[in-house]
Design a protein around this motif. Structure first.
Motif, PDB file in Angstrom:
ATOM      1  N   ALA A 105       0.832  -1.207   0.000  1.00  0.00           N
ATOM      2  CA  ALA A 105       0.000   0.000   0.000  1.00  0.00           C
ATOM      3  C   ALA A 105       0.865   1.255   0.000  1.00  0.00           C
ATOM      4  CB  ALA A 105      -0.938  -0.014   1.195  1.00  0.00           C
ATOM      5  N   GLU A 106       1.930   1.249   0.788  1.00  0.00           N
ATOM      6  CA  GLU A 106       2.831   2.403   0.825  1.00  0.00           C
ATOM      7  C   GLU A 106       3.425   2.658  -0.553  1.00  0.00           C
ATOM      8  OE1 GLU A 106       4.267   1.299   5.331  1.00  0.00           O
ATOM      9  OE2 GLU A 106       5.822   1.537   3.781  1.00  0.00           O
ATOM     10  N   PHE A 107       3.875   1.572  -1.182  1.00  0.00           N
ATOM     11  CA  PHE A 107       4.518   1.688  -2.490  1.00  0.00           C
ATOM     12  C   PHE A 107       3.533   2.183  -3.544  1.00  0.00           C
ATOM     13  CE2 PHE A 107       6.262   0.396  -6.508  1.00  0.00           C
ATOM     14  CZ  PHE A 107       7.626   0.563  -6.360  1.00  0.00           C
ATOM     15  N   LEU A 108       2.333   1.573  -3.550  1.00  0.00           N
ATOM     16  CA  LEU A 108       1.330   1.927  -4.552  1.00  0.00           C
ATOM     17  C   LEU A 108       0.867   3.369  -4.381  1.00  0.00           C
ATOM     18  CD1 LEU A 108      -0.763  -1.354  -4.684  1.00  0.00           C
ATOM     19  CD2 LEU A 108       0.803  -0.482  -6.417  1.00  0.00           C
ATOM     20  N   GLN A 109       0.840   3.829  -3.133  1.00  0.00           N
ATOM     21  CA  GLN A 109       0.438   5.200  -2.879  1.00  0.00           C
ATOM     22  C   GLN A 109       1.475   6.162  -3.454  1.00  0.00           C
ATOM     23  OE1 GLN A 109      -0.309   5.862   1.297  1.00  0.00           O
ATOM     24  NE2 GLN A 109      -2.275   6.751   0.772  1.00  0.00           N
ATOM     25  N   ARG A 110       2.742   5.767  -3.331  1.00  0.00           N
ATOM     26  CA  ARG A 110       3.836   6.607  -3.808  1.00  0.00           C
ATOM     27  C   ARG A 110       3.915   6.596  -5.327  1.00  0.00           C
ATOM     28  NH1 ARG A 110       7.391   4.243  -0.544  1.00  0.00           N
ATOM     29  NH2 ARG A 110       8.507   3.172  -2.201  1.00  0.00           N
ATOM     30  N   ARG A 111       3.817   5.415  -5.909  1.00  0.00           N
ATOM     31  CA  ARG A 111       4.084   5.279  -7.352  1.00  0.00           C
ATOM     32  C   ARG A 111       2.831   5.240  -8.213  1.00  0.00           C
ATOM     33  NH1 ARG A 111       9.285   2.824  -8.172  1.00  0.00           N
ATOM     34  NH2 ARG A 111       8.609   2.132 -10.222  1.00  0.00           N
ATOM     35  N   GLY A 112       1.713   4.941  -7.609  1.00  0.00           N
ATOM     36  CA  GLY A 112       0.464   4.928  -8.368  1.00  0.00           C
ATOM     37  C   GLY A 112       0.480   3.916  -9.506  1.00  0.00           C
ATOM     38  N   LEU A 113      -0.229   4.252 -10.590  1.00  0.00           N
ATOM     39  CA  LEU A 113      -0.365   3.339 -11.720  1.00  0.00           C
ATOM     40  C   LEU A 113       0.965   3.043 -12.393  1.00  0.00           C
ATOM     41  CD1 LEU A 113      -3.652   4.504 -13.478  1.00  0.00           C
ATOM     42  CD2 LEU A 113      -3.181   2.276 -12.439  1.00  0.00           C
ATOM     43  N   ALA A 114       1.943   3.926 -12.244  1.00  0.00           N
ATOM     44  CA  ALA A 114       3.249   3.723 -12.884  1.00  0.00           C
ATOM     45  C   ALA A 114       3.957   2.485 -12.338  1.00  0.00           C
ATOM     46  CB  ALA A 114       4.121   4.953 -12.689  1.00  0.00           C
TER      47      ALA A 114
END
Ligand SMILES: [Zn+2]
Length: 205
Positions: A105-114
């Motif tokens: 979740a932390e990673f996805l929040q930071r990087r989003g769809l990229a």
């Protein structure tokens, strides 16, 4: 409303397949009781997509597996991967799952769809007129292997992938056949327009 026989008749006699998607979709609908969301259908297709499975097998072997093995977290033996831990209790499993989910979740929040690479559907597609200019400049030929569009499908490719910040500017686009495009790794930002076999790029609109 169709009877089962009519659907079977369609599948057996009238369905013209250019790919496996139609029977996969009908079968997925039948298996899910008649209706499914687009997301559920996409998941069903993904599970059948050998190329995606091979892609992820390769991906796992190249990246997370050696790293996790190096840290002693997993072991692997001829295709079987094991968590390097003794028997875990229900609570221990839940705690490990939670830690992984939080990191994700932390990673996805930071990087989003990229986070997800080039196979992700482009939410900002190349404009039709720009696409046309790229294909016209390439004179219908793949910039890498030179195959003509009459023999293989030619696609507009981002030299620097969208997921790595590449834009839809014409300078970042090239014409590639579907085979070369698939072979081009996401990490390889090669501009094949400079390759010797390439016809002279004509940049005039
Ligand atoms: Zn090609």
């Amino acid at each position: 409303m169709n009877s089962a026989e009519q659907i079977i008749e369609f599948v057996r006699r009238r369905m013209r397949m250019s790919h496996v998607y139609q029977p996969l979709l009908i079968r997925a609908l039948v298996r899910s009781g008649g209706s499914a969301t687009l997301r559920q259908l996409a998941t069903a297709l993904l599970l059948e997509d050998e190329s995606q499975l091979l892609y992820y097998e390769d991906r796992i072997k190249k990246m997370p597996l050696p790293v996790l093995r190096g840290h002693g977290i997993v072991t692997s033996d001829r295709g079987l991967v094991s968590l390097n831990a003794g028997r875990l209790t229900y609570e221990q499993r839940a705690a490990i799952e939670l830690a992984c989910t939080q990191k994700l979740a932390e990673f996805l929040q930071r990087r989003g769809l990229a986070t997800w690479d080039y196979r992700l559907i482009d939410t900002d597609p190349v404009r039709a007129d720009v696409r046309y200019q790229v294909l016209a400049a390439a004179k219908g030929r793949c910039a890498l292997c030179g195959v003509h569009s009459s023999e293989r499908r030619i696609e507009v490719d981002h030299i620097i992938p969208r997921s790595r910040g590449g834009t839809n500017a014409i300078s970042n686009l090239q014409a590639l056949c579907d085979e070369c495009n698939r072979g081009k790794s996401n990490t390889n930002q090669a501009d094949f327009r400079l390759a010797p076999a390439t016809p002279e790029p004509d940049t005039s609109p």
